[in-house]
Design a protein around this motif. Structure first.
Motif, PDB file in Angstrom:
ATOM      1  N   ALA A 190       0.812  -1.214   0.000  1.00  0.00           N
ATOM      2  CA  ALA A 190       0.000   0.000   0.000  1.00  0.00           C
ATOM      3  C   ALA A 190       0.847   1.266   0.000  1.00  0.00           C
ATOM      4  CB  ALA A 190      -0.935   0.002   1.206  1.00  0.00           C
ATOM      5  N   ARG A 191       2.100   1.146   0.399  1.00  0.00           N
ATOM      6  CA  ARG A 191       3.007   2.307   0.417  1.00  0.00           C
ATOM      7  C   ARG A 191       3.737   2.483  -0.907  1.00  0.00           C
ATOM      8  NH1 ARG A 191       3.717  -0.121   5.553  1.00  0.00           N
ATOM      9  NH2 ARG A 191       5.631  -1.142   4.898  1.00  0.00           N
ATOM     10  N   SER A 192       3.364   1.712  -1.912  1.00  0.00           N
ATOM     11  CA  SER A 192       4.026   1.743  -3.207  1.00  0.00           C
ATOM     12  C   SER A 192       3.023   2.055  -4.300  1.00  0.00           C
ATOM     13  CB  SER A 192       4.653   0.364  -3.475  1.00  0.00           C
ATOM     14  OG  SER A 192       4.887   0.160  -4.839  1.00  0.00           O
ATOM     15  N   SER A 193       3.429   2.837  -5.279  1.00  0.00           N
ATOM     16  CA  SER A 193       2.516   3.146  -6.388  1.00  0.00           C
ATOM     17  C   SER A 193       2.147   1.880  -7.161  1.00  0.00           C
ATOM     18  CB  SER A 193       3.124   4.190  -7.317  1.00  0.00           C
ATOM     19  OG  SER A 193       4.349   3.735  -7.848  1.00  0.00           O
ATOM     20  N   TYR A 194       3.065   0.931  -7.270  1.00  0.00           N
ATOM     21  CA  TYR A 194       2.740  -0.321  -7.963  1.00  0.00           C
ATOM     22  C   TYR A 194       1.815  -1.184  -7.121  1.00  0.00           C
ATOM     23  CZ  TYR A 194       6.488   1.285 -10.904  1.00  0.00           C
ATOM     24  OH  TYR A 194       7.274   2.052 -11.720  1.00  0.00           O
ATOM     25  N   GLY A 195       2.013  -1.151  -5.829  1.00  0.00           N
ATOM     26  CA  GLY A 195       1.128  -1.889  -4.939  1.00  0.00           C
ATOM     27  C   GLY A 195      -0.287  -1.337  -4.967  1.00  0.00           C
ATOM     28  N   GLU A 196      -0.398  -0.024  -5.033  1.00  0.00           N
ATOM     29  CA  GLU A 196      -1.722   0.592  -5.080  1.00  0.00           C
ATOM     30  C   GLU A 196      -2.514   0.144  -6.292  1.00  0.00           C
ATOM     31  OE1 GLU A 196      -1.154   4.791  -4.834  1.00  0.00           O
ATOM     32  OE2 GLU A 196      -0.786   4.749  -2.680  1.00  0.00           O
ATOM     33  N   ILE A 197      -1.834  -0.139  -7.390  1.00  0.00           N
ATOM     34  CA  ILE A 197      -2.501  -0.640  -8.594  1.00  0.00           C
ATOM     35  C   ILE A 197      -3.145  -1.994  -8.304  1.00  0.00           C
ATOM     36  CG2 ILE A 197      -2.099  -1.546 -10.928  1.00  0.00           C
ATOM     37  CD1 ILE A 197       0.117   0.598 -11.208  1.00  0.00           C
ATOM     38  N   LEU A 198      -2.464  -2.822  -7.523  1.00  0.00           N
ATOM     39  CA  LEU A 198      -2.922  -4.184  -7.259  1.00  0.00           C
ATOM     40  C   LEU A 198      -3.966  -4.262  -6.149  1.00  0.00           C
ATOM     41  CD1 LEU A 198       0.570  -5.909  -7.325  1.00  0.00           C
ATOM     42  CD2 LEU A 198      -1.064  -5.704  -9.202  1.00  0.00           C
ATOM     43  N   LEU A 199      -3.891  -3.354  -5.195  1.00  0.00           N
ATOM     44  CA  LEU A 199      -4.769  -3.405  -4.030  1.00  0.00           C
ATOM     45  C   LEU A 199      -6.103  -2.743  -4.346  1.00  0.00           C
ATOM     46  CD1 LEU A 199      -2.173  -2.645  -1.232  1.00  0.00           C
ATOM     47  CD2 LEU A 199      -3.088  -4.864  -1.926  1.00  0.00           C
ATOM     48  N   THR A 200      -6.882  -3.435  -5.144  1.00  0.00           N
ATOM     49  CA  THR A 200      -8.177  -2.933  -5.560  1.00  0.00           C
ATOM     50  C   THR A 200      -9.168  -3.003  -4.396  1.00  0.00           C
ATOM     51  OG1 THR A 200      -8.913  -5.123  -6.270  1.00  0.00           O
ATOM     52  CG2 THR A 200      -7.779  -3.749  -7.911  1.00  0.00           C
ATOM     53  N   ASP A 201     -10.256  -2.254  -4.514  1.00  0.00           N
ATOM     54  CA  ASP A 201     -11.310  -2.316  -3.502  1.00  0.00           C
ATOM     55  C   ASP A 201     -11.814  -3.745  -3.341  1.00  0.00           C
ATOM     56  OD1 ASP A 201     -11.309   0.394  -2.833  1.00  0.00           O
ATOM     57  OD2 ASP A 201     -12.702   0.896  -4.448  1.00  0.00           O
ATOM     58  N   GLU A 202     -11.969  -4.440  -4.454  1.00  0.00           N
ATOM     59  CA  GLU A 202     -12.447  -5.827  -4.402  1.00  0.00           C
ATOM     60  C   GLU A 202     -11.477  -6.705  -3.613  1.00  0.00           C
ATOM     61  OE1 GLU A 202     -13.485  -9.532  -7.399  1.00  0.00           O
ATOM     62  OE2 GLU A 202     -13.144  -7.557  -8.237  1.00  0.00           O
ATOM     63  N   LEU A 203     -10.189  -6.580  -3.880  1.00  0.00           N
ATOM     64  CA  LEU A 203      -9.191  -7.385  -3.183  1.00  0.00           C
ATOM     65  C   LEU A 203      -9.187  -7.085  -1.678  1.00  0.00           C
ATOM     66  CD1 LEU A 203      -6.928  -9.480  -3.787  1.00  0.00           C
ATOM     67  CD2 LEU A 203      -5.349  -7.568  -3.810  1.00  0.00           C
ATOM     68  N   LEU A 204      -9.383  -5.821  -1.339  1.00  0.00           N
ATOM     69  CA  LEU A 204      -9.381  -5.405   0.056  1.00  0.00           C
ATOM     70  C   LEU A 204     -10.735  -5.592   0.735  1.00  0.00           C
ATOM     71  CD1 LEU A 204      -7.237  -2.161  -0.295  1.00  0.00           C
ATOM     72  CD2 LEU A 204      -6.534  -4.327   0.761  1.00  0.00           C
ATOM     73  N   GLY A 205     -11.733  -6.020  -0.034  1.00  0.00           N
ATOM     74  CA  GLY A 205     -13.051  -6.243   0.539  1.00  0.00           C
ATOM     75  C   GLY A 205     -13.799  -4.957   0.858  1.00  0.00           C
ATOM     76  N   ARG A 206     -13.497  -3.908   0.124  1.00  0.00           N
ATOM     77  CA  ARG A 206     -14.156  -2.616   0.337  1.00  0.00           C
ATOM     78  C   ARG A 206     -15.233  -2.404  -0.716  1.00  0.00           C
ATOM     79  NH1 ARG A 206      -8.716   1.013   0.956  1.00  0.00           N
ATOM     80  NH2 ARG A 206      -8.080   0.206   2.964  1.00  0.00           N
TER      81      ARG A 206
END
Length: 174
Positions: free
Chosen positions: A77-93
């Motif tokens: 989550a602290r990375s711009s590339y990570g933010e691409i992957l951490l979608t709302d769906e993946l995070l359950g949001r």
């Protein structure tokens, strides 16, 4: 610093190529990049490693939605590339959840300036589909164990590649 590689399944086995993610802004862009490398709509894996703090495997099969596994969501989550992957769906949001109104100064209604909004925290540790490589020889339990046991993400990625039978091709582009 990050490392990213595409591994495409071909009739002769895995073929790897290093890739730049500078032009990738969304998960859809990443999936398109993988589809371009696909041979006959076979699996394409994208390995991403960020400064030995986290790694991710994204799997794209034909036109199906990408499947994602991230070794440490909080670090990603602290990375711009990570933010691409951490979608709302993946995070359950729920992306349509608009219960919180935010003022122009970035604070919630009634909140003092400087106080942090009450966002859902990103979990520490693995997140996503840990079984995304099971049919390629890496069961869910082993992928989770690699994520937790390896101090360096590069070592974990090498172990993942070894289990998939593509360690040599991944190392060649490293």
């Amino acid at each position: 610093m990050y490392f990213a590689a595409l591994l495409a399944l071909t009739p002769d086995g895995w073929a790897a190529s290093e890739t730049e993610l500078d032009d990738v802004e969304t998960l859809a862009d990443l999936a398109d990049l993988a589809r371009e490398a696909s041979v006959d709509e076979e699996s394409v894996l994208i390995f991403i490693e960020q400064e030995d703090s986290w790694f991710a495997v994204v799997r794209v099969d034909g036109e199906e939605d990408p499947r994602i596994y991230v070794s440490d969501a909080a670090a990603a989550a602290r990375s711009s590339y990570g933010e691409i992957l951490l979608t709302d769906e993946l995070l359950g949001r729920d992306p349509d959840d608009l219960d919180v109104l935010v003022d122009l100064d970035g604070t919630e209604d009634g909140e003092e300036d400087g106080a942090a909004p009450d966002d859902d925290p990103v979990p520490v540790g693995p997140i996503g589909e840990a079984d995304l490589l099971a049919d390629h020889g890496l069961p869910e339990k082993e992928l989770l164990a690699l994520s937790r046991s390896s101090a360096l993400t590069g070592e974990a990625m090498a172990a993942v590649a070894e289990a998939l039978g593509c360690a040599d091709v991944l190392e060649a582009v490293r």
